[in-house]
Design a protein around this motif. Structure first.
Motif, PDB file in Angstrom:
ATOM      1  N   UNK A   5       3.634  -1.317  -2.595  1.00  0.00           N
ATOM      2  CA  UNK A   5       4.545  -0.085  -3.185  1.00  0.00           C
ATOM      3  C   UNK A   5       3.818   1.110  -2.997  1.00  0.00           C
ATOM      4  N   UNK A   6       2.611   1.303  -2.860  1.00  0.00           N
ATOM      5  CA  UNK A   6       1.908   2.624  -2.670  1.00  0.00           C
ATOM      6  C   UNK A   6       2.175   3.078  -1.339  1.00  0.00           C
ATOM      7  N   UNK A   7       2.211   1.979  -0.437  1.00  0.00           N
ATOM      8  CA  UNK A   7       2.442   2.203   1.429  1.00  0.00           C
ATOM      9  C   UNK A   7       3.807   2.532   1.387  1.00  0.00           C
ATOM     10  N   UNK A   8       4.714   2.554   0.301  1.00  0.00           N
ATOM     11  CA  UNK A   8       6.266   2.645   0.553  1.00  0.00           C
ATOM     12  C   UNK A   8       7.042   1.743   1.260  1.00  0.00           C
ATOM     13  N   UNK A   9       6.508   0.537   1.191  1.00  0.00           N
ATOM     14  CA  UNK A   9       7.249  -0.644   1.812  1.00  0.00           C
ATOM     15  C   UNK A   9       8.451  -0.710   0.791  1.00  0.00           C
ATOM     16  N   UNK A  10       9.581  -1.098   1.448  1.00  0.00           N
ATOM     17  CA  UNK A  10      10.808  -1.453   0.903  1.00  0.00           C
ATOM     18  C   UNK A  10      10.914  -2.995   0.290  1.00  0.00           C
TER      19      UNK A  10
END
Length: 153
Positions: A138-143
């Protein structure tokens, strides 16, 4: 039957008990389970008690173990059952050998050495580990935030 035996509830008495605000999270405190890191462990089997304790741990282990019999032969596999008796001769473990579909039974009295030789397939699979991976994604911005199981060997 009358009264409580018949399922009668004294509603007046129940309502007379004062209501106490309780934090539900405080009620659900239970000690967690600390899993030992047994991978690669070769326990000392100097006494009957040490052998029994080691085989109980092997039964709970989620990987292969290697049993060396007193005659020098070895068997590696998944220990799926144990039956404890009053003596070592009456106690047995049952394994699925790594390279065979047959079940093998070994008496405790035949065991000279034990090694936790296989990878613990459940190591690091706790809820906390899952949440950590989820938070990292989530922190890495994964969808796609679903986590998929790793392939077993």
């Amino acid at each position: 039957m009358t009264g409580k035996e018949g399922g009668h509830v004294d509603h007046a008495a129940a309502q007379a008990t004062p209501h106490v605000d309780v934090n539900p999270d405080a009620l659900e405190v239970a000690p967690g389970t600390a899993h030992e890191r047994l991978e690669g462990w070769i326990p000392a089997l100097a006494s009957e008690e040490e052998l029994r304790v080691a085989l109980e741990k092997a039964f709970d282990y989620r990987g292969d173990v290697t049993i060396t019999r007193k005659d020098g032969s070895k068997i590696e596999g998944y220990l799926f059952d144990r039956r404890t008796g009053s003596s070592l001769r009456e106690s047995v473990v049952r394994l699925y050998p790594k390279n065979s579909g047959e079940k093998v039974t070994v008496s405790y009295a035949e065991i000279g050495a034990l090694e936790f030789s296989g990878r613990d397939t459940a190591a690091g699979k706790s809820w906390e580990a899952w949440m950590k991976k989820y938070a990292e994604k989530k922190a890495a911005g994964e969808k796609d935030l679903s986590l998929h199981p790793e392939m077993l060997e």
